[in-house]
Design a protein around this motif. Structure first.
Motif, short mmCIF file in Angstrom:
data_model
loop_
_atom_site.label_atom_id
_atom_site.label_comp_id
_atom_site.label_asym_id
_atom_site.label_seq_id
_atom_site.Cartn_x
_atom_site.Cartn_y
_atom_site.Cartn_z
N ALA A 140 24.72 -8.11 63.42
CA ALA A 140 23.43 -8.46 62.80
C ALA A 140 22.28 -7.88 63.61
O ALA A 140 21.29 -7.39 63.05
N LEU A 141 22.42 -7.92 64.94
CA LEU A 141 21.38 -7.34 65.79
C LEU A 141 21.24 -5.84 65.52
O LEU A 141 20.13 -5.31 65.38
N GLU A 142 22.37 -5.15 65.42
CA GLU A 142 22.31 -3.71 65.14
C GLU A 142 21.67 -3.43 63.79
O GLU A 142 20.90 -2.48 63.64
N GLU A 143 22.02 -4.26 62.81
CA GLU A 143 21.41 -4.11 61.48
C GLU A 143 19.89 -4.25 61.60
O GLU A 143 19.13 -3.45 61.03
N ALA A 144 19.45 -5.28 62.33
CA ALA A 144 18.00 -5.52 62.46
C ALA A 144 17.34 -4.35 63.20
O ALA A 144 16.25 -3.90 62.81
N GLU A 145 18.00 -3.85 64.23
CA GLU A 145 17.43 -2.71 64.97
C GLU A 145 17.35 -1.48 64.07
O GLU A 145 16.32 -0.81 64.01
N ASN A 146 18.43 -1.23 63.35
CA ASN A 146 18.48 -0.01 62.52
C ASN A 146 17.49 -0.04 61.38
O ASN A 146 17.00 1.00 60.94
N LYS A 147 17.19 -1.25 60.88
CA LYS A 147 16.26 -1.35 59.74
C LYS A 147 14.82 -1.59 60.20
O LYS A 147 13.96 -1.90 59.39
N GLY A 148 14.58 -1.49 61.52
CA GLY A 148 13.21 -1.63 62.01
C GLY A 148 12.71 -3.06 62.07
O GLY A 148 11.50 -3.29 62.06
N GLY A 149 13.63 -4.05 62.12
CA GLY A 149 13.21 -5.45 62.19
C GLY A 149 12.56 -5.77 63.52
O GLY A 149 12.72 -5.04 64.51
N ARG A 150 11.84 -6.87 63.53
CA ARG A 150 11.15 -7.29 64.77
C ARG A 150 11.85 -8.46 65.45
O ARG A 150 11.62 -8.71 66.63
N SER A 151 12.70 -9.19 64.70
CA SER A 151 13.35 -10.36 65.30
C SER A 151 14.53 -10.81 64.45
O SER A 151 14.66 -10.43 63.28
N LEU A 152 15.37 -11.64 65.07
CA LEU A 152 16.39 -12.40 64.35
C LEU A 152 16.10 -13.88 64.63
O LEU A 152 15.74 -14.22 65.76
N THR A 153 16.27 -14.72 63.62
CA THR A 153 15.94 -16.14 63.78
C THR A 153 17.04 -16.98 63.14
O THR A 153 17.70 -16.54 62.19
N LEU A 154 17.23 -18.18 63.67
CA LEU A 154 18.19 -19.12 63.08
C LEU A 154 17.81 -20.55 63.44
O LEU A 154 17.00 -20.77 64.35
N GLU A 155 18.38 -21.48 62.72
CA GLU A 155 18.27 -22.90 63.07
C GLU A 155 19.63 -23.37 63.56
O GLU A 155 20.66 -22.93 63.04
N VAL A 156 19.61 -24.28 64.54
CA VAL A 156 20.86 -24.83 65.07
C VAL A 156 20.63 -26.29 65.42
O VAL A 156 19.55 -26.66 65.90
N ARG A 157 21.65 -27.12 65.17
CA ARG A 157 21.54 -28.54 65.53
C ARG A 157 21.29 -28.68 67.03
O ARG A 157 21.96 -27.99 67.82
N VAL A 158 20.41 -29.59 67.41
CA VAL A 158 20.09 -29.74 68.84
C VAL A 158 21.32 -30.19 69.63
O VAL A 158 21.38 -29.99 70.84
N SER A 159 22.32 -30.79 68.94
CA SER A 159 23.54 -31.24 69.63
C SER A 159 24.60 -30.15 69.75
O SER A 159 25.63 -30.35 70.39
N ASN A 160 24.38 -28.99 69.14
CA ASN A 160 25.42 -27.96 69.05
C ASN A 160 25.38 -27.07 70.29
O ASN A 160 24.99 -25.90 70.25
N ARG A 161 25.81 -27.65 71.43
CA ARG A 161 25.66 -26.97 72.72
C ARG A 161 26.36 -25.61 72.72
O ARG A 161 25.87 -24.64 73.28
N ARG A 162 27.55 -25.57 72.14
CA ARG A 162 28.33 -24.33 72.21
C ARG A 162 27.60 -23.19 71.49
O ARG A 162 27.49 -22.08 72.01
#
Ligand SMILES: CC(C)(COP(=O)(O)OP(=O)(O)OC[C@H]1O[C@@H](n2cnc3c(N)ncnc32)[C@H](O)[C@@H]1OP(=O)(O)O)[C@@H](O)C(=O)NCCC(=O)NCCS
Length: 162
Positions: A96-118
């Motif tokens: 996904a990072l490579e896709e974002a780099e190749n398409k000229g993206g500025r960031s990748l973002t996500l949401e994650v549960r605050v308890s999901n340490r792993r």
């Protein structure tokens, strides 16, 4: 290019994959997306999606992401418990990072549960930072961290996170 550990294969998902995707989703998430929601994503423009298959053809992992202007938003990433800890989510997120780099993206973002340490540790290792917190984001009332991974073209960044 992002390396997928052997002996797995990956490709874009097809509608025929979605029953298995929904089954794995229900296995690993307390608030799973129904199959129909995945069906609204497959085949849409401005998406990045991969399913990872074991040699048997069994679904091992998946990632669904959608472009929101110049941010590639990771909607879903999951690995079957049988295949966790083998680098599959790392490889999917690197792709996904490579896709974002190749398409000229500025960031990748996500949401994650605050308890999901792993998952949080995995994202940190890959250069994601906590950018905010959404109160009671999940149906059961748990908060989410918003984690974001800026795309920098600096050599230092490539050295640290690739
Ligand atoms: C979080 C999740 C996606 C991680 O998937 P994964 O495929 O196991 O992730 P990876 O193998 O790439 O990395 C995870 C761990 O394996 C280790 N690892 C990576 N490559 C490895 C390899 N080749 N051999 C052994 N271990 C490896 C990593 O160091 C990491 O260590 P940890 O056990 O301390 O976490 C998975 O646990 C999951 O599906 N959880 C339920 C759904 C979920 O929470 N999704 C994220 C929601 S935001």
């Amino acid at each position: 290019m992002a390396n997928l550990p052997e002996p797995f294969l990956w490709r874009e998902p097809q509608f025929s994959d979605l029953e298995a995707v929904a089954q794995l989703e229900a296995l690993v998430f307390p608030d799973p997306w129904p199959q129909g929601l995945f069906a609204t994503e497959v085949g849409q423009p401005n998406r990045f999606q991969r399913v990872v298959l074991a040699p048997s053809g069994e679904l091992a992992a998946y990632l669904f992401a959608a472009w929101q202007v110049d941010d590639l938003h990771i909607l879903k990433v999951a690995t079957h418990p049988q295949y966790q800890g083998r680098g599959l989510a790392t490889a999917l997120l690197q792709a996904a990072l490579e896709e974002a780099e190749n398409k000229g993206g500025r960031s990748l973002t996500l949401e994650v549960r605050v308890s999901n340490r792993r998952a949080i540790e995995l994202y940190r290792r890959l250069g994601y930072l906590i950018a905010g917190r959404r109160t009671r984001y999940y149906q059961d009332g748990e908060d989410a961290y918003v984690m974001s991974r800026p795309i920098s073209r600096s050599l230092l960044d490539r050295f640290l996170f690739r």
